[in-house]
Design a protein around this motif. Structure first.
Motif, PDB file in Angstrom:
ATOM      1  N   ALA A 593       0.858  -1.183   0.000  1.00  0.00           N
ATOM      2  CA  ALA A 593       0.000   0.000   0.000  1.00  0.00           C
ATOM      3  C   ALA A 593       0.892   1.229   0.000  1.00  0.00           C
ATOM      4  O   ALA A 593       1.675   1.441   0.931  1.00  0.00           O
ATOM      5  N   THR A 594       0.773   2.033  -1.048  1.00  0.00           N
ATOM      6  CA  THR A 594       1.649   3.198  -1.155  1.00  0.00           C
ATOM      7  C   THR A 594       0.953   4.332  -1.885  1.00  0.00           C
ATOM      8  O   THR A 594       0.148   4.100  -2.799  1.00  0.00           O
ATOM      9  N   GLY A 595       1.237   5.561  -1.453  1.00  0.00           N
ATOM     10  CA  GLY A 595       0.745   6.742  -2.172  1.00  0.00           C
ATOM     11  C   GLY A 595      -0.745   6.944  -2.102  1.00  0.00           C
ATOM     12  O   GLY A 595      -1.343   7.512  -3.016  1.00  0.00           O
ATOM     13  N   ASN A 596      -1.402   6.502  -1.009  1.00  0.00           N
ATOM     14  CA  ASN A 596      -2.835   6.705  -0.830  1.00  0.00           C
ATOM     15  C   ASN A 596      -3.088   7.895   0.084  1.00  0.00           C
ATOM     16  O   ASN A 596      -2.215   8.299   0.855  1.00  0.00           O
ATOM     17  N   TRP A 597      -4.303   8.455   0.020  1.00  0.00           N
ATOM     18  CA  TRP A 597      -4.686   9.612   0.855  1.00  0.00           C
ATOM     19  C   TRP A 597      -5.894   9.231   1.702  1.00  0.00           C
ATOM     20  O   TRP A 597      -6.879   8.685   1.167  1.00  0.00           O
ATOM     21  N   THR A 598      -5.835   9.543   3.006  1.00  0.00           N
ATOM     22  CA  THR A 598      -6.946   9.198   3.879  1.00  0.00           C
ATOM     23  C   THR A 598      -6.979  10.112   5.098  1.00  0.00           C
ATOM     24  O   THR A 598      -5.962  10.704   5.478  1.00  0.00           O
ATOM     25  N   ASP A 599      -8.153  10.222   5.707  1.00  0.00           N
ATOM     26  CA  ASP A 599      -8.317  11.096   6.864  1.00  0.00           C
ATOM     27  C   ASP A 599      -8.181  10.350   8.183  1.00  0.00           C
ATOM     28  O   ASP A 599      -8.492  10.906   9.237  1.00  0.00           O
ATOM     29  N   THR A 600      -7.733   9.094   8.144  1.00  0.00           N
ATOM     30  CA  THR A 600      -7.493   8.356   9.376  1.00  0.00           C
ATOM     31  C   THR A 600      -6.211   7.563   9.219  1.00  0.00           C
ATOM     32  O   THR A 600      -5.387   7.881   8.362  1.00  0.00           O
ATOM     33  N   ASP A 601      -6.028   6.560  10.061  1.00  0.00           N
ATOM     34  CA  ASP A 601      -4.858   5.711   9.953  1.00  0.00           C
ATOM     35  C   ASP A 601      -5.304   4.285  10.197  1.00  0.00           C
ATOM     36  O   ASP A 601      -6.477   4.028  10.480  1.00  0.00           O
ATOM     37  N   LEU A 643     -13.153  17.541   2.752  1.00  0.00           N
ATOM     38  CA  LEU A 643     -12.971  17.474   4.192  1.00  0.00           C
ATOM     39  C   LEU A 643     -12.916  18.889   4.762  1.00  0.00           C
ATOM     40  O   LEU A 643     -12.501  19.825   4.085  1.00  0.00           O
ATOM     41  N   SER A 644     -13.325  19.029   6.011  1.00  0.00           N
ATOM     42  CA  SER A 644     -13.256  20.317   6.704  1.00  0.00           C
ATOM     43  C   SER A 644     -12.116  20.289   7.707  1.00  0.00           C
ATOM     44  O   SER A 644     -11.889  19.264   8.373  1.00  0.00           O
ATOM     45  N   ALA A 645     -11.409  21.386   7.822  1.00  0.00           N
ATOM     46  CA  ALA A 645     -10.302  21.462   8.766  1.00  0.00           C
ATOM     47  C   ALA A 645     -10.799  21.140  10.177  1.00  0.00           C
ATOM     48  O   ALA A 645     -11.845  21.625  10.618  1.00  0.00           O
ATOM     49  N   ASP A 646     -10.045  20.314  10.880  1.00  0.00           N
ATOM     50  CA  ASP A 646     -10.397  19.885  12.231  1.00  0.00           C
ATOM     51  C   ASP A 646      -9.702  20.790  13.243  1.00  0.00           C
ATOM     52  O   ASP A 646      -8.483  20.737  13.413  1.00  0.00           O
ATOM     53  N   LEU A 647     -10.480  21.622  13.931  1.00  0.00           N
ATOM     54  CA  LEU A 647      -9.912  22.565  14.886  1.00  0.00           C
ATOM     55  C   LEU A 647      -9.303  21.874  16.096  1.00  0.00           C
ATOM     56  O   LEU A 647      -8.462  22.456  16.798  1.00  0.00           O
ATOM     57  N   ALA A 648      -9.726  20.629  16.346  1.00  0.00           N
ATOM     58  CA  ALA A 648      -9.232  19.927  17.534  1.00  0.00           C
ATOM     59  C   ALA A 648      -7.986  19.098  17.256  1.00  0.00           C
ATOM     60  O   ALA A 648      -7.376  18.595  18.210  1.00  0.00           O
TER      61      ALA A 648
END
Length: 769
Positions: A593-601, A643-648
């Protein structure tokens, strides 16, 4: 001339591009021109080869009965088939085209086309919509003679030989009347049947043997009819119930843990088709003794004017070892799926395949499972191309390509409102004879929406042991289970070396799958099994898989069981109920798995020799490159939910006591697979400091693995004492996530406090302005 699936797709794409040319562009067809016009070109120009002769055209109409099948005397479907067969038998010097005029074509048996109806000598046979027409092949029967009752219901007789498992009123699917869930403590399941007949009301039903029990265990769906009631005990149809229970030796490895009599069984999801349950507009019941349907209309419906259709004919078109044959612009509607109404019922195994028969070989690699019935079935086809087709209002699946179908394609077609999955490609034998091996098939630029409406364990696109399969630029939306599933066999010895290889899942847009309402678990937007060297998953956009679930579930890309030698690269994955990639089994090997984009891990890949490197994880906004990939995905233009910027994100967090390593910071680390967890006690709390007073409009609360957070207050305050806070109460258990919108608050501190003597457990808290 041999046409590969790739060539077919290229031709289709070229044709689409031509349609998009501006008026007057070079190469554009003259207005009203048709391949069926019969006008030959002019030859003789120096250096220019003579054009191919125009195809022979046969015309078909819904009421056609002519013998010549010409414009003035159109014929029936059977008449056209006879004409084509005669033309093919004499040797083909040009293509043959059958054009269907506008209207519905009722079928009481499938239109079957075989080798004798196929192209030859370098030419193709095409069955197509006439220019501007929208012909629909239908297996439905219209119900008439409705009688109105004082309770608001309507009843109609059902034609002999028809069992109305589905009903569509004015094109909208009705729901078999259903009751509430029955917990395992009441509806206890054993090898002999179910208890709970009294508490569920089935014992007092006027027609208990018309009732079906619907049960969901993890990824599996079971639907067996009640055959008898004695006191509090129910017996169910056989072999459906036996096949749904443990001890068959015929299901996948250790799957006795997900049968109806396993510890994972939580109860009956609902009973359906009892007349006493008919209490919600849009529901219906079937009375097998009187052969009638009773329907409770939706607001505004009057059954004297409404159109009510039930599927009756199981398959509409069967291509039996056909070749060099195209289907273009045809509609398929109201096809039935009879197996669930038999003693076999619906004993789900995975992805819409079922176990049937009272006995059979104890092969746990799924070799003998049964696919659902398809409106279109291709058996052993060669160079079949289905394009611009429409599949809708089906009691089973859309299209099934099986028995070694090769070099074939389904492109630019739509699938909507199907009881089962949209497309089934391939078979479940890991080592078939060469002529029975599925290879070089294509599923591209198709749109799949609301499949699995009845059999919620079905996948949108399922492929078995395929080689060289291309699943490209499809749009899949609103599905109860996995979106695209490729591969089979789990970790069984017979599946470890198979024909499975060199498949490509590319450029698809998959949104709102693993839908929580479907009640299915342990799947993913893209799901694989088996050692398939050379397989690539790239350029896909996945958004919302198991979003809003009650547990950690619903992966983005799920390399399950023996999945091996697969490359996952350049995908964009957001808003996932669990991992963006899962490769949990150490016997799945050498995945990358390489070069992917995601908002978690996700945790490190467990597969032996598998690596994840160079991925862009824990994002709170998508970079331009990722947005561009997401925008290119799918069949119908750019649809990207930013996605919206996460202030936290990365803020300073604290909590009232820490349970082990589950520290407060885990809820603001951008990873929904790590947890914060407080000690239990009155007023347990978690909070974070955003660093400055900010506008706060939306908060996402992702519950932890144990679903600890419930009945809590969410507070936003400008000061650390929370003296003048905006407070919202969260009733019940928080989901993954629970989203609180339209807060219109300003604050620096966000706190979540238990209002009972519980604890606060959080995988993530995201704060948006």
């Amino acid at each position: 001339m041999k046409r590969t699936a790739g060539a077919v797709l290229a031709a289709a794409t070229t044709a689409l591009a031509a349609l998009l040319l501006p008026a007057g562009a070079a190469g554009a067809a003259a207005p009203g021109a048709s391949a069926a016009s019969g006008v030959s070109g002019v030859s003789g120009a120096p250096g220019v080869s003579a054009p191919s002769p125009a195809p022979a055209v046969y015309h078909v109409a819904p009421t056609g009965s002519g013998d010549t099948c010409d414009l003035a005397h159109p014929c029936s479907l059977d008449g056209a088939r006879a004409k084509v067969r005669a033309a093919v038998a004499g040797g083909m010097t040009r293509d043959v085209r059958v054009e269907l005029r506008d209207g519905n074509y009722p079928l009481t048996a499938p239109l079957t086309l075989g080798a004798a109806d196929s192209g030859r000598d370098g030419h193709t046979v095409t069955w197509a919509a006439a220019p501007g027409a929208h012909p629909v092949l239908t297996g439905g029967r219209t119900l008439t003679g409705w009688t109105h009752h004082t309770d608001g219901t309507w009843t109609a007789p059902v034609p002999a030989g028809v069992t109305p498992r589905q009903l569509f009123v004015d094109g909208e699917r009705a729901t078999p009347a259903r009751g509430a869930a029955c917990a395992a403590s009441v509806c206890h399941a054993t090898k002999d049947g179910l208890t709970g007949a009294v508490a569920s009301g089935i014992a007092g039903s006027a027609r208990p043997t018309d009732v079906t029990a619907v049960i969901k265990v993890r990824w599996r769906n079971y639907q067996c009819r009640v055959t008898g009631v004695s006191g509090d005990e129910m017996t169910l149809a056989q072999p459906c119930w036996a096949d749904s229970s443990s001890g068959t030796g015929r299901t996948g490895p250790s799957w006795d843990t997900t049968t109806v009599d396993s510890t994972r069984y939580t109860g009956v999801a609902w009973f359906q088709n009892a007349p006493e349950l008919l209490d919600t507009p849009g529901e219906f019941t079937w009375n097998s003794a009187d052969r009638t349907v009773t329907y409770l209309p939706r607001p505004g419906q009057d059954m004297r004017r409404a159109q009510a259709v039930t599927p009756a004919t199981e398959q509409l078109v069967v291509l039996d070892h056909a070749h060099d044959l195209d289907l273009t612009g045809l509609g398929f509607a109201y096809a039935a799926y009879h197996q669930p109404d038999t003693g076999d019922g619906y004993a789900g195994t995975q992805a819409g395949l079922t176990l049937t028969g009272a006995s059979g070989p104890a092969d746990q690699s799924g070799r003998y499972y049964t696919k659902p019935a398809g409106a279109l079935t291709v058996d052993g086809g060669r160079r079949i191309h289905v394009q611009d087709a429409g599949f809708t209002h089906l009691g089973g699946a859309g299209a099934v390509l099986q028995d070694g179908t090769q070099d074939s394609a389904v492109t630019h077609s739509t699938f909507t409102d199907l009881s089962s999955g949209a497309l089934y490609v391939g078979d479940t034998d890991p080592d078939p004879a060469p002529e029975l091996a599925g290879r070089d098939n294509t599923v591209a630029y198709d749109t799949i929406d609301h499949a699995g409406a009845e059999y919620t364990d079905a996948a949108g696109i399922w492929a078995g042991y395929e080689a060289g399969l291309t699943v490209d630029h499809n749009t899949l939306e609103h599905l109860p289970y996995s979106g695209i599933s490729v591969g089979w066999g789990w970790d069984q010895p017979g599946a470890q070396t198979s024909v499975l290889r060199d498949n490509r899942v590319t450029g698809n847009r998959i949104t709102d799958v693993m839908a929580v309402a479907g009640g299915q678990h342990d799947g993913g937007a893209i799901y694989t099994q088996g050692d398939q060297p050379g397989t690539v998953i790239s350029g896909n956009y996945v958004n919302r898989s198991a979003y809003g679930n009650t547990e950690r579930d619903g992966n983005g890309i799920y390399l399950d069981e023996q999945s091996s030698h697969i490359t996952v690269t350049g995908n964009v994955l957001t808003r996932l109920g669990y991992k963006w990639i899962s490769n949990w089994a150490d016997y799945g090997i050498d995945n990358t798995a390489t070069g992917n984009w995601t908002d978690t891990d996700a945790p490190a890949l467990a597969g032996t020799g598998s690596v994840a490197t160079g991925n862009h994880t824990r994002l709170d906004t998508l970079p331009a490159q990722a947005v561009a990939i997401a925008a290119r995905a799918g069949a119908d233009g750019p649809h990207v939910e930013p996605l919206s910027a996460d202030l936290a994100r990365g803020s300073t967090a604290g909590q009232s006591g820490t349970d082990g390593t589950a520290t407060a910071a885990n809820a603001v680390d951008g990873d929904t697979t790590t947890d914060a967890l407080t000690l239990a006690g009155p007023g347990a709390w978690w909070q974070t400091d955003l660093g400055a007073v900010r506008s706060v409009d939306r908060i996402e609360i992702w519950n932890d693995a144990t679903m600890a957070t419930a009945d809590a207050d969410i507070e936003i305050s400008a000061t650390p004492d929370f003296a003048h806070a905006t407070t919202v109460h969260l009733g019940g258990t928080a989901l993954r996530p629970t989203t609180v919108d339209h807060l219109h608050a300003r604050g620096r501190y966000v706190r979540i406090t238990a209002t009972t003597a519980g604890r606060i457990g959080l995988a993530e808290v995201r704060v948006h302005s």
